[in-house]
Design an enzyme around this catalytic site. Structure first.
Site, mmCIF file in Angstrom:
data_model
loop_
_atom_site.group_PDB
_atom_site.id
_atom_site.type_symbol
_atom_site.label_atom_id
_atom_site.label_comp_id
_atom_site.label_asym_id
_atom_site.label_seq_id
_atom_site.Cartn_x
_atom_site.Cartn_y
_atom_site.Cartn_z
ATOM 1 N N GLY A 90 41.033 46.013 31.716
ATOM 2 C CA GLY A 90 41.417 46.206 33.102
ATOM 3 C C GLY A 90 42.456 45.170 33.482
ATOM 4 O O GLY A 90 42.527 44.095 32.870
ATOM 5 N N HIS B 139 34.760 43.736 38.497
ATOM 6 C CA HIS B 139 35.652 42.631 38.139
ATOM 7 C C HIS B 139 37.059 42.866 38.710
ATOM 8 O O HIS B 139 37.625 41.986 39.367
ATOM 9 C CB HIS B 139 35.694 42.515 36.615
ATOM 10 C CG HIS B 139 36.540 41.401 36.113
ATOM 11 N ND1 HIS B 139 36.015 40.243 35.581
ATOM 12 C CD2 HIS B 139 37.893 41.259 36.043
ATOM 13 C CE1 HIS B 139 37.002 39.441 35.213
ATOM 14 N NE2 HIS B 139 38.156 40.042 35.480
ATOM 15 N N GLU B 140 37.611 44.051 38.468
ATOM 16 C CA GLU B 140 38.969 44.356 38.938
ATOM 17 C C GLU B 140 39.021 44.445 40.459
ATOM 18 O O GLU B 140 39.986 43.991 41.085
ATOM 19 C CB GLU B 140 39.505 45.634 38.289
ATOM 20 C CG GLU B 140 39.626 45.571 36.780
ATOM 21 C CD GLU B 140 40.379 44.351 36.256
ATOM 22 O OE1 GLU B 140 41.347 43.892 36.905
ATOM 23 O OE2 GLU B 140 40.008 43.845 35.185
ATOM 24 N N CYS C 21 38.223 37.255 31.350
ATOM 25 C CA CYS C 21 39.256 37.611 32.331
ATOM 26 C C CYS C 21 40.609 37.206 31.764
ATOM 27 O O CYS C 21 40.752 36.095 31.232
ATOM 28 C CB CYS C 21 38.986 36.884 33.650
ATOM 29 S SG CYS C 21 40.218 37.210 34.923
ATOM 30 N N LEU C 22 41.587 38.069 31.915
ATOM 31 C CA LEU C 22 42.928 37.752 31.430
ATOM 32 C C LEU C 22 43.582 36.626 32.218
ATOM 33 O O LEU C 22 44.561 36.037 31.758
ATOM 34 C CB LEU C 22 43.806 39.010 31.448
ATOM 35 C CG LEU C 22 43.339 40.132 30.508
ATOM 36 C CD1 LEU C 22 44.209 41.367 30.674
ATOM 37 C CD2 LEU C 22 43.318 39.667 29.067
ATOM 38 N N HIS D 87 39.396 41.107 41.991
ATOM 39 C CA HIS D 87 40.776 40.596 41.949
ATOM 40 C C HIS D 87 41.548 41.021 43.190
ATOM 41 O O HIS D 87 42.370 40.257 43.705
ATOM 42 C CB HIS D 87 41.514 41.095 40.703
ATOM 43 C CG HIS D 87 41.254 40.288 39.482
ATOM 44 N ND1 HIS D 87 41.581 38.957 39.367
ATOM 45 C CD2 HIS D 87 40.703 40.634 38.288
ATOM 46 C CE1 HIS D 87 41.251 38.510 38.174
ATOM 47 N NE2 HIS D 87 40.705 39.505 37.495
ATOM 48 N N GLN E 207 47.243 39.976 39.286
ATOM 49 C CA GLN E 207 47.284 39.199 38.050
ATOM 50 C C GLN E 207 48.685 39.125 37.453
ATOM 51 O O GLN E 207 48.948 38.257 36.626
ATOM 52 C CB GLN E 207 46.308 39.774 37.024
ATOM 53 C CG GLN E 207 44.850 39.577 37.412
ATOM 54 C CD GLN E 207 43.934 40.153 36.376
ATOM 55 O OE1 GLN E 207 43.592 41.336 36.437
ATOM 56 N NE2 GLN E 207 43.541 39.328 35.413
#
Length: 187
Positions: free
Chosen positions: A45, A140-141, A98-99, A144, A50
């Site tokens: 994702g 999670h997304e 997480c990226l 963000h 991000q």
């Protein structure tokens, strides 16, 4: 185009993303870039903040088999989830990455089930009901888009550990990013 991914501490990651009001070629290009960047990272994702774009858009890719690719985009989503279990997170079962905190994983409890609603690039309604890891990805997304990174929600001891790691790596400050396919963050 693959875009740099911002690392925890950049102000845009900690702000509420704006509703998408214009569905044009720029939005289509952003979504294409999000998919390309997510795939190169690799990730399951990626949210627009991000990559430095403060809009309520995220992409996901979490196939469960060849017949169910579970890949798409959500724009202006809303999300509801089942209650969080009143238990400590399991070190393995609840491990999340997480990226924007690349190469690190910490355990966090999430709701087991979600209902996610939004629109796609053609402004057609999308409604997804799911559970398990796919539900975790959506939570999670969605976080963000609200300026929340999963390490912000960790239990105290894990949060302390996460912030120590970020301090050691020089993160948690504006302007730090990494480029999928170019930067090796394992060093």
């Amino acid at each position: 185009m693959i875009r740099p991914i911002l690392i925890y501490g950049d102000p845009i990651l900690h702000q509420l993303a704006a509703e998408v009001t214009v569905f044009d070629q720029d939005l289509r290009d952003l979504v294409a870039d999000l998919f390309e960047t997510m795939d190169a990272a690799p990730g399951v994702g990626l949210a627009a903040p991000q990559v430095g774009v403060g809009l309520r858009v995220f992409v996901y890719s979490y196939p469960d088999d060849e017949d169910n690719p579970r890949r798409g985009v959500l724009i202006n989503p809303t999300l509801s989830h089942s209650p969080l279990p009143d238990l400590d997170p399991d070190e393995e079962l609840d491990s999340e990455g997480c990226l924007s905190v690349p190469g690190e994983r910490f355990s966090l409890k999430r709701g087991e089930k979600v209902v996610l609603e939004g629109v796609d690039l053609d402004q057609k309604p999308v409604k997804i009901k799911t559970e398990g890891w796919f539900a975790r990805i959506f939570q999670h997304e969605f976080d963000h888009l609200n300026g929340i990174i999963y390490v912000d929600k960790l239990p105290y001891d894990l949060r302390t550990e996460a912030f120590e790691v970020m301090r050691e790596r020089g993160w948690n400050q504006p302007g730090v990013s990494w480029m999928p396919g170019i930067d090796n963050l394992e060093d």
